[in-house]
Design a protein around this motif. Structure first.
Motif, PDB file in Angstrom:
ATOM      1  N   ASP A  40       0.829  -1.214   0.000  1.00  0.00           N
ATOM      2  CA  ASP A  40       0.000   0.000   0.000  1.00  0.00           C
ATOM      3  C   ASP A  40       0.857   1.255   0.000  1.00  0.00           C
ATOM      4  N   GLU A  41       1.894   1.262   0.820  1.00  0.00           N
ATOM      5  CA  GLU A  41       2.760   2.441   0.884  1.00  0.00           C
ATOM      6  C   GLU A  41       3.459   2.664  -0.456  1.00  0.00           C
ATOM      7  N   PHE A  42       3.938   1.586  -1.061  1.00  0.00           N
ATOM      8  CA  PHE A  42       4.605   1.702  -2.354  1.00  0.00           C
ATOM      9  C   PHE A  42       3.654   2.244  -3.413  1.00  0.00           C
ATOM     10  N   ARG A  43       2.433   1.707  -3.452  1.00  0.00           N
ATOM     11  CA  ARG A  43       1.442   2.174  -4.428  1.00  0.00           C
ATOM     12  C   ARG A  43       1.107   3.650  -4.217  1.00  0.00           C
ATOM     13  N   CYS A  44       0.999   4.079  -2.971  1.00  0.00           N
ATOM     14  CA  CYS A  44       0.736   5.502  -2.686  1.00  0.00           C
ATOM     15  C   CYS A  44       1.866   6.368  -3.219  1.00  0.00           C
ATOM     16  N   ARG A  45       3.083   5.932  -2.995  1.00  0.00           N
ATOM     17  CA  ARG A  45       4.224   6.718  -3.477  1.00  0.00           C
ATOM     18  C   ARG A  45       4.242   6.793  -5.001  1.00  0.00           C
ATOM     19  N   VAL A  46       3.973   5.677  -5.655  1.00  0.00           N
ATOM     20  CA  VAL A  46       3.981   5.655  -7.122  1.00  0.00           C
ATOM     21  C   VAL A  46       2.917   6.593  -7.673  1.00  0.00           C
ATOM     22  N   TRP A  47       1.675   6.466  -7.188  1.00  0.00           N
ATOM     23  CA  TRP A  47       0.592   7.304  -7.707  1.00  0.00           C
ATOM     24  C   TRP A  47       0.777   8.767  -7.320  1.00  0.00           C
ATOM     25  N   SER A  48       1.357   9.034  -6.167  1.00  0.00           N
ATOM     26  CA  SER A  48       1.641  10.427  -5.785  1.00  0.00           C
ATOM     27  C   SER A  48       2.663  11.025  -6.730  1.00  0.00           C
ATOM     28  N   ARG A  49       3.697  10.270  -7.060  1.00  0.00           N
ATOM     29  CA  ARG A  49       4.716  10.751  -7.989  1.00  0.00           C
ATOM     30  C   ARG A  49       4.107  10.973  -9.377  1.00  0.00           C
ATOM     31  N   LYS A  50       3.244  10.043  -9.802  1.00  0.00           N
ATOM     32  CA  LYS A  50       2.587  10.216 -11.100  1.00  0.00           C
ATOM     33  C   LYS A  50       1.719  11.473 -11.117  1.00  0.00           C
ATOM     34  N   LEU A  51       1.031  11.726 -10.004  1.00  0.00           N
ATOM     35  CA  LEU A  51       0.195  12.921  -9.914  1.00  0.00           C
ATOM     36  C   LEU A  51       1.046  14.190  -9.984  1.00  0.00           C
ATOM     37  N   LEU A  52       2.154  14.211  -9.268  1.00  0.00           N
ATOM     38  CA  LEU A  52       3.035  15.380  -9.315  1.00  0.00           C
ATOM     39  C   LEU A  52       3.590  15.605 -10.727  1.00  0.00           C
ATOM     40  N   ASP A  53       3.988  14.525 -11.376  1.00  0.00           N
ATOM     41  CA  ASP A  53       4.497  14.641 -12.745  1.00  0.00           C
ATOM     42  C   ASP A  53       3.419  15.152 -13.693  1.00  0.00           C
ATOM     43  N   ALA A  54       2.192  14.644 -13.515  1.00  0.00           N
ATOM     44  CA  ALA A  54       1.086  15.076 -14.376  1.00  0.00           C
ATOM     45  C   ALA A  54       0.764  16.549 -14.144  1.00  0.00           C
ATOM     46  N   LEU A  55       0.798  16.976 -12.890  1.00  0.00           N
ATOM     47  CA  LEU A  55       0.551  18.393 -12.591  1.00  0.00           C
ATOM     48  C   LEU A  55       1.631  19.276 -13.214  1.00  0.00           C
ATOM     49  N   ASP A  56       2.870  18.796 -13.183  1.00  0.00           N
ATOM     50  CA  ASP A  56       3.965  19.562 -13.814  1.00  0.00           C
ATOM     51  C   ASP A  56       3.790  19.658 -15.319  1.00  0.00           C
ATOM     52  N   SER A  57       3.308  18.570 -15.928  1.00  0.00           N
ATOM     53  CA  SER A  57       3.164  18.567 -17.386  1.00  0.00           C
ATOM     54  C   SER A  57       1.939  19.356 -17.844  1.00  0.00           C
ATOM     55  N   GLY A  58       0.957  19.510 -16.948  1.00  0.00           N
ATOM     56  CA  GLY A  58      -0.235  20.265 -17.295  1.00  0.00           C
ATOM     57  C   GLY A  58      -1.242  19.505 -18.145  1.00  0.00           C
ATOM     58  N   GLN A  59      -1.066  18.198 -18.293  1.00  0.00           N
ATOM     59  CA  GLN A  59      -1.991  17.377 -19.074  1.00  0.00           C
ATOM     60  C   GLN A  59      -3.177  16.962 -18.195  1.00  0.00           C
ATOM     61  N   ALA A  60      -4.350  17.474 -18.517  1.00  0.00           N
ATOM     62  CA  ALA A  60      -5.549  17.214 -17.705  1.00  0.00           C
ATOM     63  C   ALA A  60      -5.893  15.726 -17.637  1.00  0.00           C
ATOM     64  N   ASP A  61      -5.734  15.005 -18.749  1.00  0.00           N
ATOM     65  CA  ASP A  61      -6.046  13.566 -18.745  1.00  0.00           C
ATOM     66  C   ASP A  61      -5.111  12.797 -17.824  1.00  0.00           C
ATOM     67  N   ASP A  62      -3.835  13.148 -17.846  1.00  0.00           N
ATOM     68  CA  ASP A  62      -2.863  12.489 -16.971  1.00  0.00           C
ATOM     69  C   ASP A  62      -3.124  12.802 -15.503  1.00  0.00           C
ATOM     70  N   VAL A  63      -3.515  14.031 -15.224  1.00  0.00           N
ATOM     71  CA  VAL A  63      -3.835  14.429 -13.850  1.00  0.00           C
ATOM     72  C   VAL A  63      -5.040  13.634 -13.354  1.00  0.00           C
ATOM     73  N   ALA A  64      -6.076  13.549 -14.172  1.00  0.00           N
ATOM     74  CA  ALA A  64      -7.289  12.812 -13.778  1.00  0.00           C
ATOM     75  C   ALA A  64      -6.981  11.338 -13.547  1.00  0.00           C
ATOM     76  N   ARG A  65      -6.176  10.746 -14.411  1.00  0.00           N
ATOM     77  CA  ARG A  65      -5.816   9.329 -14.280  1.00  0.00           C
ATOM     78  C   ARG A  65      -5.026   9.096 -12.985  1.00  0.00           C
ATOM     79  N   ALA A  66      -4.077   9.968 -12.706  1.00  0.00           N
ATOM     80  CA  ALA A  66      -3.260   9.819 -11.501  1.00  0.00           C
ATOM     81  C   ALA A  66      -4.092  10.033 -10.238  1.00  0.00           C
ATOM     82  N   ARG A  67      -5.023  10.988 -10.280  1.00  0.00           N
ATOM     83  CA  ARG A  67      -5.898  11.208  -9.119  1.00  0.00           C
ATOM     84  C   ARG A  67      -6.762   9.980  -8.848  1.00  0.00           C
ATOM     85  N   ARG A  68      -7.316   9.396  -9.916  1.00  0.00           N
ATOM     86  CA  ARG A  68      -8.131   8.187  -9.740  1.00  0.00           C
ATOM     87  C   ARG A  68      -7.293   7.041  -9.176  1.00  0.00           C
ATOM     88  N   GLY A  69      -6.076   6.884  -9.672  1.00  0.00           N
ATOM     89  CA  GLY A  69      -5.190   5.832  -9.170  1.00  0.00           C
ATOM     90  C   GLY A  69      -4.867   6.015  -7.703  1.00  0.00           C
TER      91      GLY A  69
END
Length: 76
Positions: A40-69
Motif C-alpha cells: 500500500d505504501e509503495f502504491r501511494c508513493r507511485v501514484w503520488s509521484r505520477k500525480l506530481l508529474d502530471a501536474l507539472d506537465s499540465g496534461q488534464a487527462d494524466d492528472v485525472a488518471r493519476a488522481r483516480r489511481g
C-alpha cells in the motif's frame, strides 16, 4: 476464520515480542500483513509521484488518471 492482525501485533509476532503465540500460521499471517502495508505504501508513493508529474506537465487527462489511481489506493 481468524481475526485480522493489527499492524503492531504483526510486527510483534515477527520480532517474537509481547508473549504472543508464534505458531507457523501466526508468523505467516503476520508476514502477509506487513507485506500488505508495504505494498500500500509503495502504491501511494507511485501514484503520488505520477500525480506530481502530471501536474507539472499540465496534461488534464494524466492528472485525472493519476488522481483516480491515488484515490483507489487510499480507499483500499
Amino acid at each position: 476464520m481468524p481475526e485480522p492482525l493489527d499492524l503492531h501485533q504483526a510486527a510483534a509476532i515477527l520480532r517474537g515480542h509481547g508473549g504472543l503465540s508464534t505458531t507457523a500460521d501466526h508468523r505467516k499471517r503476520a508476514a502477509a500483513r506487513i507485506l500488505y502495508e508495504l505494498d500500500d505504501e509503495f502504491r501511494c508513493r507511485v501514484w503520488s509521484r505520477k500525480l506530481l508529474d502530471a501536474l507539472d506537465s499540465g496534461q488534464a487527462d494524466d492528472v485525472a488518471r493519476a488522481r483516480r489511481g491515488l484515490e483507489r489506493v487510499l480507499d483500499r
